[in-house]
Design a protein around this motif. Structure first.
Motif, PDB file in Angstrom:
ATOM      1  N   PRO A 195       9.567   0.038 -13.387  1.00 61.14           N
ATOM      2  CA  PRO A 195       9.260   1.455 -13.166  1.00 61.14           C
ATOM      3  C   PRO A 195       7.767   1.748 -13.311  1.00 61.14           C
ATOM      4  CG  PRO A 195      11.086   1.210 -14.692  1.00 61.14           C
ATOM      5  CD  PRO A 195      10.525  -0.153 -14.465  1.00 61.14           C
ATOM      6  N   LEU A 196       7.107   1.053 -14.246  1.00 62.79           N
ATOM      7  CA  LEU A 196       5.672   1.287 -14.421  1.00 62.79           C
ATOM      8  C   LEU A 196       4.911   0.883 -13.163  1.00 62.79           C
ATOM      9  CD1 LEU A 196       4.995   0.162 -18.109  1.00 62.79           C
ATOM     10  CD2 LEU A 196       4.958   2.466 -17.153  1.00 62.79           C
ATOM     11  N   LEU A 197       5.298  -0.244 -12.576  1.00 59.43           N
ATOM     12  CA  LEU A 197       4.642  -0.694 -11.349  1.00 59.43           C
ATOM     13  C   LEU A 197       4.926   0.273 -10.201  1.00 59.43           C
ATOM     14  CD1 LEU A 197       5.302  -4.507 -11.644  1.00 59.43           C
ATOM     15  CD2 LEU A 197       3.070  -3.401 -11.568  1.00 59.43           C
ATOM     16  N   ASP A 198       6.172   0.757 -10.140  1.00 59.76           N
ATOM     17  CA  ASP A 198       6.514   1.700  -9.080  1.00 59.76           C
ATOM     18  C   ASP A 198       5.715   2.985  -9.198  1.00 59.76           C
ATOM     19  OD1 ASP A 198       8.264  -0.064  -8.001  1.00 59.76           O
ATOM     20  OD2 ASP A 198      10.028   0.744  -9.015  1.00 59.76           O
ATOM     21  N   LEU A 199       5.327   3.292 -10.444  1.00 59.01           N
ATOM     22  CA  LEU A 199       4.561   4.509 -10.692  1.00 59.01           C
ATOM     23  C   LEU A 199       3.237   4.507  -9.926  1.00 59.01           C
ATOM     24  CD1 LEU A 199       5.436   6.824 -12.514  1.00 59.01           C
ATOM     25  CD2 LEU A 199       3.863   5.978 -14.245  1.00 59.01           C
ATOM     26  N   LEU A 200       2.670   3.309  -9.743  1.00 55.24           N
ATOM     27  CA  LEU A 200       1.409   3.196  -9.000  1.00 55.24           C
ATOM     28  C   LEU A 200       1.530   3.826  -7.617  1.00 55.24           C
ATOM     29  CD1 LEU A 200       0.093  -0.431  -9.638  1.00 55.24           C
ATOM     30  CD2 LEU A 200      -0.976   1.698 -10.334  1.00 55.24           C
ATOM     31  N   ALA A 201       2.752   3.719  -7.042  1.00 54.07           N
ATOM     32  CA  ALA A 201       2.960   4.233  -5.695  1.00 54.07           C
ATOM     33  C   ALA A 201       3.022   5.748  -5.669  1.00 54.07           C
ATOM     34  CB  ALA A 201       4.245   3.654  -5.112  1.00 54.07           C
ATOM     35  N   ALA A 202       3.221   6.342  -6.851  1.00 58.10           N
ATOM     36  CA  ALA A 202       3.369   7.801  -6.897  1.00 58.10           C
ATOM     37  C   ALA A 202       2.027   8.522  -7.020  1.00 58.10           C
ATOM     38  CB  ALA A 202       4.269   8.183  -8.064  1.00 58.10           C
TER      39      ALA A 202
ATOM     40  N   PRO B  19      -1.274  10.127  -5.951  1.00 55.95           N
ATOM     41  CA  PRO B  19      -1.710  10.626  -4.642  1.00 55.95           C
ATOM     42  C   PRO B  19      -2.930   9.853  -4.135  1.00 55.95           C
ATOM     43  CG  PRO B  19      -1.413  12.413  -6.206  1.00 55.95           C
ATOM     44  CD  PRO B  19      -1.296  11.151  -6.981  1.00 55.95           C
ATOM     45  N   SER B  20      -2.945   9.713  -2.821  1.00 57.27           N
ATOM     46  CA  SER B  20      -4.000   8.967  -2.159  1.00 57.27           C
ATOM     47  C   SER B  20      -5.404   9.452  -2.541  1.00 57.27           C
ATOM     48  CB  SER B  20      -3.765   9.097  -0.655  1.00 57.27           C
ATOM     49  OG  SER B  20      -4.736   8.443   0.061  1.00 57.27           O
ATOM     50  N   VAL B  21      -5.551  10.765  -2.611  1.00 56.57           N
ATOM     51  CA  VAL B  21      -6.888  11.315  -2.876  1.00 56.57           C
ATOM     52  C   VAL B  21      -7.368  10.945  -4.280  1.00 56.57           C
ATOM     53  CG1 VAL B  21      -6.054  13.538  -3.701  1.00 56.57           C
ATOM     54  CG2 VAL B  21      -8.304  13.396  -2.602  1.00 56.57           C
ATOM     55  N   VAL B  22      -6.425  10.780  -5.201  1.00 58.92           N
ATOM     56  CA  VAL B  22      -6.796  10.373  -6.562  1.00 58.92           C
ATOM     57  C   VAL B  22      -7.353   8.945  -6.533  1.00 58.92           C
ATOM     58  CG1 VAL B  22      -5.947   9.928  -8.883  1.00 58.92           C
ATOM     59  CG2 VAL B  22      -5.112  11.915  -7.609  1.00 58.92           C
ATOM     60  N   TYR B  23      -6.702   8.093  -5.749  1.00 53.38           N
ATOM     61  CA  TYR B  23      -7.234   6.743  -5.574  1.00 53.38           C
ATOM     62  C   TYR B  23      -8.644   6.802  -4.970  1.00 53.38           C
ATOM     63  CZ  TYR B  23      -3.034   4.115  -6.669  1.00 53.38           C
ATOM     64  OH  TYR B  23      -1.991   3.546  -7.319  1.00 53.38           O
ATOM     65  N   GLY B  24      -8.821   7.747  -4.031  1.00 53.49           N
ATOM     66  CA  GLY B  24     -10.127   7.901  -3.399  1.00 53.49           C
ATOM     67  C   GLY B  24     -11.189   8.257  -4.421  1.00 53.49           C
ATOM     68  N   VAL B  25     -10.865   9.215  -5.281  1.00 53.92           N
ATOM     69  CA  VAL B  25     -11.828   9.638  -6.305  1.00 53.92           C
ATOM     70  C   VAL B  25     -12.123   8.475  -7.251  1.00 53.92           C
ATOM     71  CG1 VAL B  25     -12.164  11.151  -8.289  1.00 53.92           C
ATOM     72  CG2 VAL B  25     -11.143  12.053  -6.195  1.00 53.92           C
ATOM     73  N   TRP B  26     -11.083   7.786  -7.646  1.00 55.92           N
ATOM     74  CA  TRP B  26     -11.256   6.616  -8.512  1.00 55.92           C
ATOM     75  C   TRP B  26     -12.184   5.609  -7.825  1.00 55.92           C
ATOM     76  CZ3 TRP B  26      -8.740   1.681  -7.482  1.00 55.92           C
ATOM     77  CH2 TRP B  26      -8.988   0.715  -8.476  1.00 55.92           C
TER      78      TRP B  26
ATOM     79  N   ALA C 144      -1.460  -0.239   4.804  1.00 57.65           N
ATOM     80  CA  ALA C 144      -2.906  -0.304   4.661  1.00 57.65           C
ATOM     81  C   ALA C 144      -3.590   0.160   5.941  1.00 57.65           C
ATOM     82  CB  ALA C 144      -3.328  -1.725   4.307  1.00 57.65           C
ATOM     83  N   LEU C 145      -3.030  -0.247   7.079  1.00 56.24           N
ATOM     84  CA  LEU C 145      -3.631   0.117   8.367  1.00 56.24           C
ATOM     85  C   LEU C 145      -3.734   1.631   8.531  1.00 56.24           C
ATOM     86  CD1 LEU C 145      -1.873  -2.300  10.873  1.00 56.24           C
ATOM     87  CD2 LEU C 145      -4.327  -2.091  10.521  1.00 56.24           C
ATOM     88  N   GLY C 146      -2.690   2.330   8.102  1.00 56.84           N
ATOM     89  CA  GLY C 146      -2.646   3.760   8.343  1.00 56.84           C
ATOM     90  C   GLY C 146      -3.243   4.590   7.228  1.00 56.84           C
ATOM     91  N   GLU C 147      -3.506   3.964   6.076  1.00 58.26           N
ATOM     92  CA  GLU C 147      -4.004   4.717   4.928  1.00 58.26           C
ATOM     93  C   GLU C 147      -5.357   5.338   5.266  1.00 58.26           C
ATOM     94  OE1 GLU C 147      -2.916   5.875   2.188  1.00 58.26           O
ATOM     95  OE2 GLU C 147      -4.896   6.698   1.819  1.00 58.26           O
ATOM     96  N   THR C 148      -5.452   6.653   5.063  1.00 54.05           N
ATOM     97  CA  THR C 148      -6.617   7.386   5.545  1.00 54.05           C
ATOM     98  C   THR C 148      -7.541   7.853   4.427  1.00 54.05           C
ATOM     99  OG1 THR C 148      -5.181   8.215   7.273  1.00 54.05           O
ATOM    100  CG2 THR C 148      -7.336   9.248   7.056  1.00 54.05           C
ATOM    101  N   MET C 149      -6.985   8.703   3.583  1.00 54.68           N
ATOM    102  CA  MET C 149      -7.812   9.476   2.657  1.00 54.68           C
ATOM    103  C   MET C 149      -8.660   8.603   1.724  1.00 54.68           C
ATOM    104  SD  MET C 149      -8.400  12.530   2.374  1.00 54.68           S
ATOM    105  CE  MET C 149      -9.729  13.134   1.396  1.00 54.68           C
TER     106      MET C 149
END
Lengths: 332, 251
Positions: A131-138, A140-147, A252-257
């Motif tokens: 479940p912890l690993l699955d949490l990574l998928a939750a 939001p894309s923009v948060v990854y962007g900021v990181w 990965a191909l479609g990931e935008t933000m």
């Protein structure tokens, strides 16, 4: 007397005894038919939508294809819409560079993680970790962007790029004239983290299809777990693992933000992992809706969307088919 | 009787459930020992303590000793892969490895690097296929996938794979339960032949099979060994009430 007669004759009796009246058989059958068809149509909608979107994009793409050949567009390296130059190659190349770096970084640790979870971990560890690993998928894309902007870009620009230039500088892939940190590598690192939970989950499912008896058959002749994994488990699941990785690659191909925020967005053909890039999704997201008066600009951007869609669809369909064959109906 | 395996004060737990209770038995060398008993009595569990397979399951605990040739296989400095090399297992149904017939037999030998040349491996593979009576049936298709064999042939292949790493003991966990009568008979005959060179321990559900195979019998009930001894004694003159009931078909 047929069954229908029985059912119909029972009705008046039921009412006499004060039980709630039941709709007639004919009306219940009508309801059943309507319900079945409605659900079918609603289920069909997403499928129709994909066809419609693809068709609409193709139609809007069409005007520019009358002016330039597809090959000219795909292989052209100059993007100057004002001057009527629509070369898509920098964007296509950028898309694949970022995706390949991202997938390349993600696959080894993801494979090892999935192997650990399926082959070594105790049930309790697995119940905690998955479940912890699955949490990574939750996240939001923009948060990854900021990181990416806050942590990865400076790390790549200040630490990784100079270090690589010093130690691996003789390989063109690892040097850049102007390493700012906004780069393919930064995009790849962010992407790798984003698709990791996905690849781990699929690979884990695929590994779980190997029967315990088969593992025991190998262990019983005195093989170690690691030997069993290499000779039996991986051999048995290779097609599924590849399909899982390809499915990760389509994400990965479609990931935008997140990517858009860290790759720099300069329309050039990248030559090194420290160069900036401009993937197709970023091109569309950044520009659609602006300067639309430029002739053929609309057609060019929607053409980019069309190409992206076709690439992703092909990858997706092929890998899903492989996975379905391996996993049966357990996972789609 | 010379004991090959000695079990001393063996207890096994799945979580909090105790599945083996203070087992003390001796298993004779180069004979067939049959473990019998109603389902769920711990036959398979006992068998799996002999090749340390029980520890593959989460939350199992074992206390006591299993001595093979006087050496406790649960000692800290014992290499578990050596234990399993020395003690082969024939499972409830055949599990051919996802490779060719040839590679299946050579698998364990490769892992332990038992031979020096390709030629030696080839000879050894042929030898063990002959021992299990498969060679004539498969000699023209050694490189085809092992899954193309019939179930009965697969089980004999699994036996050949186990024998190829030169064990001294063969464990059989209801090894014929998935097979048709003819294939079962084939396996039984092989086990009877092999007991000249190997110590064999077989778990079985069927009393008739036990009578056909056993030189020595262990009767288990609810995780305990109620009775053990030479087959003739146990079958003709059971000492325990429950053994008698089982033999007479009341359980």
């Amino acid at each position: 007397m047929s069954l229908q007669d029985i059912v119909i004759k029972e009705q008046p009796n039921a009412q006499k005894e004060g039980r709630p009246s039941r709709p007639s058989l004919a009306s219940r059958r009508r309801q059943e038919r309507v319900a079945g068809r409605t659900l079918f149509i609603i289920t069909l909608l997403p499928v129709i939508l994909i066809v419609l979107i693809t068709a609409a994009l193709a139609m809007r793409f069409w005007p520019i294809l009358k002016e330039y050949s597809l090959w000219e567009l795909v292989s052209g390296t100059v993007w100057k819409p004002m001057q009527g130059k629509f070369g898509f190659w920098p964007f296509i190349a950028g898309t694949f560079w970022v995706t390949i770096v991202g997938v390349g970084l993600a696959v080894p640790p993801c494979l090892l993680t999935a192997l650990y979870l399926s082959e070594y971990a105790r049930a309790a560890t697995r119940a905690l970790m998955k479940p912890l690993l699955d949490l990574l998928a939750a996240i939001p894309s923009v948060v990854y962007g900021v990181w990416g902007v806050v942590a990865i870009v400076p790390f790549v620009g200040d630490t990784l790029a100079p270090w690589c230039k010093k130690t691996l500088g003789f390989i063109p892939l690892f040097t850049s004239k102007n390493p700012t940190g906004y780069s393919i590598l930064a995009g790849g690192i962010v992407l790798a983290v984003m698709i990791a939970p996905f690849i781990i989950a699929v690979t884990y499912e695929v590994l779980a299809t190997v029967s315990q008896g088969l593992r025991e058959a190998s262990l019983a002749v005195g093989a170690t777990r690691w030997q069993t994994i290499r000779a039996i488990v991986i051999r048995q699941t290779m097609p599924g693992i590849v399909a899982g990785v390809v499915l990760g690659a389509t994400r990965a191909l479609g990931e935008t933000m997140a990517v858009l925020m860290v790759v720099g967005n300069v329309p050039q053909v990248p030559k090194s992992i420290f160069d900036t890039a401009y993937p197709l999704p970023a091109l569309i997201a950044n520009n659609y809706g602006e300067m639309m008066s430029i002739p053929l600009y609309d057609a060019a951007l929607l053409g980019a969307a069309f190409m992206l869609l076709v690439i992703v669809l092909v990858f997706n369909v092929v890998s899903t088919l492989v996975l379905q064959r391996m996993l049966g109906r357990r996972w789609v | 009787m010379e004991a090959h395996i000695q079990v001393r004060n063996l207890n096994a737990f799945y979580g909090k459930t105790q599945s083996l209770k203070d087992i003390n038995i001796e298993i004779p060398r180069r004979q067939i020992t049959v473990i019998m008993g109603p389902s769920g009595c711990g036959k398979t569990t006992l068998l799996k303590t002999f090749n340390r397979f029980l520890e593959l399951v989460d939350d199992t605990k074992i206390t006591g000793e299993v001595l093979v040739d006087g050496r406790n296989i649960y000692d800290r400095d014992v290499d578990v892969t050596e234990v399993r090399k020395c003690i082969g297992l024939l499972a409830q149904r055949p599990y051919p490895l996802p490779m060719s017939i040839y590679e299946n037999v050579a698998y364990g030998m490769h892992i332990h690097r038992m031979k020096n040349s390709r030629d030696e491996y080839r000879k050894a593979v042929r030898h063990y296929l002959e021992v299990t009576g498969l060679y004539e049936e498969v000699k023209h298709r050694l490189m085809t996938p092992a899954t193309s064999l019939s179930i009965g042939q697969q089980q004999r292949l699994c036996l050949a794979r186990g024998l190829a790493v030169e064990p001294e003991i063969i464990l059989g966990d209801e090894p014929t339960s998935a097979l048709d009568p003819i294939s079962s008979q084939h396996i039984e005959r092989l086990l009877l032949d092999l007991k000249q060179d190997y110590t064999i321990v077989v778990v079985t559900h069927t009393l008739r099979q036990a009578k056909r195979l056993a030189d020595y019998v262990i009767y288990m009930y609810m995780g305990e060994v109620l009775e053990s001894g030479p087959a003739r004694e146990v079958f003709n003159n059971p000492r325990h009430e429950r053994t008698r009931a089982y033999l007479e078909g009341q359980i």
